[in-house]
Design a protein around this motif. Sequence first.
Motif, mmCIF file in Angstrom:
data_model
loop_
_atom_site.group_PDB
_atom_site.id
_atom_site.type_symbol
_atom_site.label_atom_id
_atom_site.label_comp_id
_atom_site.label_asym_id
_atom_site.label_seq_id
_atom_site.Cartn_x
_atom_site.Cartn_y
_atom_site.Cartn_z
ATOM 1 N N ALA A 424 7.750 4.954 -15.783
ATOM 2 C CA ALA A 424 8.368 5.851 -16.391
ATOM 3 C C ALA A 424 7.345 6.969 -16.604
ATOM 4 N N CYS A 425 5.924 7.404 -16.834
ATOM 5 C CA CYS A 425 4.860 8.602 -17.641
ATOM 6 C C CYS A 425 4.702 9.168 -16.049
ATOM 7 N N VAL A 426 5.240 8.286 -14.762
ATOM 8 C CA VAL A 426 4.490 9.441 -13.617
ATOM 9 C C VAL A 426 5.985 10.297 -13.284
ATOM 10 N N ARG A 427 7.248 9.222 -13.956
ATOM 11 C CA ARG A 427 8.085 10.144 -13.929
ATOM 12 C C ARG A 427 8.383 11.091 -14.803
ATOM 13 N N ILE A 428 7.590 11.710 -16.191
ATOM 14 C CA ILE A 428 7.590 12.693 -16.967
ATOM 15 C C ILE A 428 6.752 13.643 -16.192
ATOM 16 N N LEU A 429 5.601 13.258 -15.979
ATOM 17 C CA LEU A 429 4.722 14.457 -15.052
ATOM 18 C C LEU A 429 5.314 14.670 -13.902
ATOM 19 N N THR A 430 5.847 14.067 -12.960
ATOM 20 C CA THR A 430 6.857 14.947 -11.505
ATOM 21 C C THR A 430 8.197 15.531 -11.889
ATOM 22 N N ALA A 431 9.018 15.553 -13.235
ATOM 23 C CA ALA A 431 9.442 16.111 -14.339
ATOM 24 C C ALA A 431 8.848 17.801 -14.105
ATOM 25 N N LEU A 432 7.510 17.703 -14.573
ATOM 26 C CA LEU A 432 7.285 18.673 -15.139
ATOM 27 C C LEU A 432 6.589 19.417 -14.830
ATOM 28 N N SER A 433 5.973 18.792 -13.078
ATOM 29 C CA SER A 433 5.171 20.115 -12.410
ATOM 30 C C SER A 433 6.406 20.694 -11.689
ATOM 31 N N LYS A 434 8.400 20.349 -11.748
ATOM 32 C CA LYS A 434 8.916 21.121 -11.025
ATOM 33 C C LYS A 434 9.597 22.258 -12.033
ATOM 34 N N HIS A 435 9.036 22.177 -13.066
ATOM 35 C CA HIS A 435 8.910 23.360 -14.308
ATOM 36 C C HIS A 435 9.025 24.363 -13.408
ATOM 37 N N PRO A 436 10.646 25.561 -14.010
ATOM 38 C CA PRO A 436 9.640 26.875 -13.006
ATOM 39 C C PRO A 436 8.561 27.691 -13.452
ATOM 40 N N TRP A 437 7.718 27.567 -14.664
ATOM 41 C CA TRP A 437 6.466 28.187 -15.015
ATOM 42 C C TRP A 437 5.378 27.336 -14.621
ATOM 43 N N LEU A 438 5.164 26.122 -13.722
ATOM 44 C CA LEU A 438 4.323 24.986 -13.454
ATOM 45 C C LEU A 438 4.352 24.868 -11.949
ATOM 46 N N SER A 439 5.697 25.591 -11.193
ATOM 47 C CA SER A 439 5.873 25.201 -10.005
ATOM 48 C C SER A 439 4.915 25.508 -9.271
ATOM 49 N N GLY A 440 5.004 25.539 -7.851
ATOM 50 C CA GLY A 440 4.558 26.491 -7.194
ATOM 51 C C GLY A 440 2.827 25.833 -6.662
ATOM 52 N N ASP A 471 -5.409 18.226 -19.687
ATOM 53 C CA ASP A 471 -5.523 19.404 -18.879
ATOM 54 C C ASP A 471 -4.316 18.247 -17.798
ATOM 55 N N LEU A 472 -3.137 18.084 -16.892
ATOM 56 C CA LEU A 472 -2.500 17.892 -16.453
ATOM 57 C C LEU A 472 -2.663 17.301 -15.560
ATOM 58 N N THR A 473 -3.764 17.685 -14.089
ATOM 59 C CA THR A 473 -4.260 16.980 -13.848
ATOM 60 C C THR A 473 -5.167 15.484 -14.054
ATOM 61 N N THR A 474 -6.077 16.085 -15.272
ATOM 62 C CA THR A 474 -7.173 15.198 -15.487
ATOM 63 C C THR A 474 -6.155 13.791 -16.354
ATOM 64 N N ILE A 475 -4.644 14.173 -16.129
ATOM 65 C CA ILE A 475 -4.494 12.451 -17.188
ATOM 66 C C ILE A 475 -3.542 12.085 -16.378
ATOM 67 N N GLU A 476 -2.920 12.592 -14.542
ATOM 68 C CA GLU A 476 -2.470 12.063 -14.293
ATOM 69 C C GLU A 476 -3.181 10.948 -13.291
ATOM 70 N N GLY A 477 -4.839 11.875 -13.010
ATOM 71 C CA GLY A 477 -5.494 10.698 -12.336
ATOM 72 C C GLY A 477 -6.339 9.931 -13.362
ATOM 73 N N THR A 478 -6.037 9.716 -14.472
ATOM 74 C CA THR A 478 -6.490 8.887 -15.717
ATOM 75 C C THR A 478 -4.927 7.475 -15.362
ATOM 76 N N LEU A 479 -4.115 8.577 -15.625
ATOM 77 C CA LEU A 479 -2.593 7.472 -15.273
ATOM 78 C C LEU A 479 -3.015 6.401 -14.199
ATOM 79 N N LEU A 480 -3.081 6.956 -12.804
ATOM 80 C CA LEU A 480 -2.917 6.191 -11.671
ATOM 81 C C LEU A 480 -4.212 5.954 -11.170
ATOM 82 N N GLN A 481 -5.336 5.392 -12.298
ATOM 83 C CA GLN A 481 -6.415 5.186 -11.852
ATOM 84 C C GLN A 481 -6.713 3.650 -12.565
ATOM 85 N N GLY A 482 -5.536 3.638 -13.982
ATOM 86 C CA GLY A 482 -5.636 2.401 -14.657
ATOM 87 C C GLY A 482 -6.366 1.523 -15.688
#
Length: 917
Positions: A424-440, A471-482
């Motif tokens: 569910a947390c990965v889905r939150i990060l995915t939805a946030l990465s698709k935001h018009p201000w943060l995507s691309g 930052d967002l990338t650090t949060i993603e790496g922390t989550l996926l590392q476990g």
Amino acid sequence: EDVEGLLSLYIARTEAPKLVYPSLVYCWKQCIAKLNIVLSVKNPSDQAQTAHYFLHPVSYYYNGEFPAGYLKVISRPMDFGTIVSKLLEGEHQSVGAFAEDCRFVCENCKKFYDSKPEMAMFVDQANRLNAVMSEEIGALIVNDQQRGPLPQLPAPPTRMTTPPKELLRTILRELRATTYTSKVTKAILRAMAPFEKPVDLTEYPDYTNFVETPMDLSKVERRIEEGVYLTPDDFEFDCLLIFENCEKYNTPKKHVDIVTMAKHGARSFKKILTSYLKKLESGKFAIQSVQPKQPKQPKQPKQPKQPKQPKQSKPAPVTAPTTGSKGTKRARSPTPSTSPPAPKAQTDATQTVTKKLKTETGAVKSIARTMHASKEARRPANAQGAQGENANSGPVPLSVSIERVKQSFSTRRVTKNLEPWEVACVRILTALSKHPWLSGSAPRFIFHVPVPTLFPEIADAYKAKIAKPMDLTTIEGTLLQGGILKTPQEFIDNLSLVFSNAISFNQAGHDEGDPMSCAYFEASQHLLFYVRMLSLEHLSGFLVENVGPDVIHIQQGAFSGWKLTKNFKTAAKQEMESLVLNIQMEKSDVLERLAWWELECEKLLKALRHQSDLRYMTFFIHTTYPADYAAYVSKPIDWNDCNRNLQDRMYDTIGMCAEDIRLIFSNAVKYNARAKGTETVSGQAYAAAVYMSAKLEAAIDRMLLTVSERLGREKVESAIQRREKVAQELAEEEKARAEGRDIDTWRAERDRKKAEEEAKKLLETRQTIKVNLPQRAPSFREYAESDFDPFEEEDDAHHEQAYIEAAKRERVLYMKQQKERKETSKIACKVGIGVFARLAIKKQLRESFEQKDKVRNVVELAEKTKSTNLTPESDHHNGPDRAIPAPSKVKTAVRNKKIHMVLGRKRKKISQSCIFD
């Protein structure tokens, strides 16, 4: 002979056609039959077609582009649609070639997706298809081998598979060099200037309503370098799509000049493409190799001279990135210069720093230089000096910084190895990465990497204010590392820290009115609000009960420190309902397209009509109400009523639409509550209403999240544009003062120009509305007898031609309608004649029955009279006072039956001769 020689000069001899179509393989029908057997295979789980995802190329299922790394792994892409095309075009001259292509379909899928556990479904389907193909096509190969060798056939004409990149670059370069003479200003313009970059959606917000797939020359150039274009047709499609999009958007708005420019560009492109393809086929186009120029690149080690020592000791000027006069532009991520022509990009990137700035890549314009000079004087000295290794190395590109942060984590777990709350947390990060201000690749606001990585000049100032950077990338790496984040609450605390840090760092600049700080401050507040709503929605299955001091007054808006409890979830939903359901928004007219919030209501209605829910929705789409329904329900309504009200623009707010949709199921629950738990129709309707009501609430929650986010985002963007406009006016006023102009006169002239522009925009809006309103098409007689031109611009040659064409169309339509009227009158006459003929038959039959009844009555009366008038001798023989016996009932029945048979035969003959005579 002389005559024959002279005639040969004028009469061409018959020649064989130059293009010889290749013959098909002898057993092409059997190949098609085998493919039909393969395509008829179904999945054992859902009975769907197994070959569904193998019918088209892989790029068809990825929005026209191959997935990343696909062409590096797969050297020969293949699908069943391409196989059928090759088979019918004669490219398969043997059964072996056909079987080899069929084998590549399954092998490519297994080769690319075998290492990806999330794609195991496609690998299973490929194995299932391969088993069927090996049996069916294997038999075909055996028969082909037994048939013996075939005579050699001419090879089919070869098709050019992948055009050289140098060819496409040359075509694009020549297309950009084309010019266009404006019919309005008579000026010579660069024809491709309006098509170089993507359309600014802030200036043209309705662009996506007309255009589904935006395209521009910069995107085409990027695709050329990435090797996306496998055929010239793909390249031609994207280039022509640029001009087609321009015509789709500007034709309804009557922007004649830009439409003419687009048509000119399309014609020029076709000429250039055709000429270069002919050169390539004839061998006249020489592909210039870039290899000889490679040795010149080792001269680049001299580049360390660029960061000269005086520049390091010199304080960096505090300036914001410049933007055009028509709106905000997205600046690209700062990249280190590697060649002499790029110092400007580097200096522009390094100069986007202020005291209160977190990071900015194109949010707003800078204001007057005097304001920046005063801020420069207040900057701390340590913020201008060297910042260690990062300062000496310069800013790092965004993509490189993200990769470095990802590489700092040792492991990255796949989705199937995550816990449910981590998914569910990965889905939150995915939805946030698709935001018009943060995507691309060039996001408008950067929260992806640590701030000092991109902007080392403010590293000390940032560390002094922010105790725990995130930052967002650090949060993603922390989550996926476990093993680091133990609970969902820890993930939410880290995520909220990203935007709360930005709010704290830009607070001072926002109070002083600095445009960049204001932009980041307001954007961070909005994203913090969005993250709170997003987390409470996706993590709703992991909420805890309200315990102890958690049951307190909950804030609204942007704040950090919220808890994953049901109390916060309820408060968040109430806050979104107050923001969304009762707000009055501009409605569209009945004959126009639906507004964006009306489209959200339409999505809400369509969410209830999913195929899987059809058995439940049969009770509520078009309801037949029982006789006693009004005694239980005061406002009957069904799905069709809600959809009709939406199309008729009866709803003023989203809340009105949601209330009506909820009423559909609440009425059903109220009326059918007596049959709860039974197997009757009412019991089934009650269960369906309860189920669909829960699904409706889930859809409403998603809609509330989407609409509330968009409302907040539009509010922030309007504030940024307003500040940008004020900064532009200040800069223009300062320029006028520097030129020595009278400020009062200059302001009066500026106000006058503004009034003229607003009046012009209002006129264009009215004309657009007038064009969009459908009117009754005038008849040919009205066109011919009217004293005025139906078009507004009488002198326009295009409109005169359109008038003639419209008159011709009306004439043809009028003649067609006259012909249809005559045919209709003939059919009506035939029907009428048939009706009257049947009436006449009925009248004749009725008269014949009456006549027969009269005859029968007369005969019976005569028999009775004869029986009563007997002679005395007969009375003597029969005995005294003996009654005369009545006629036999059997004889009477036989006589009546004969009469009915005769009348029936006559009736049948009359009906056969009179019907539609």
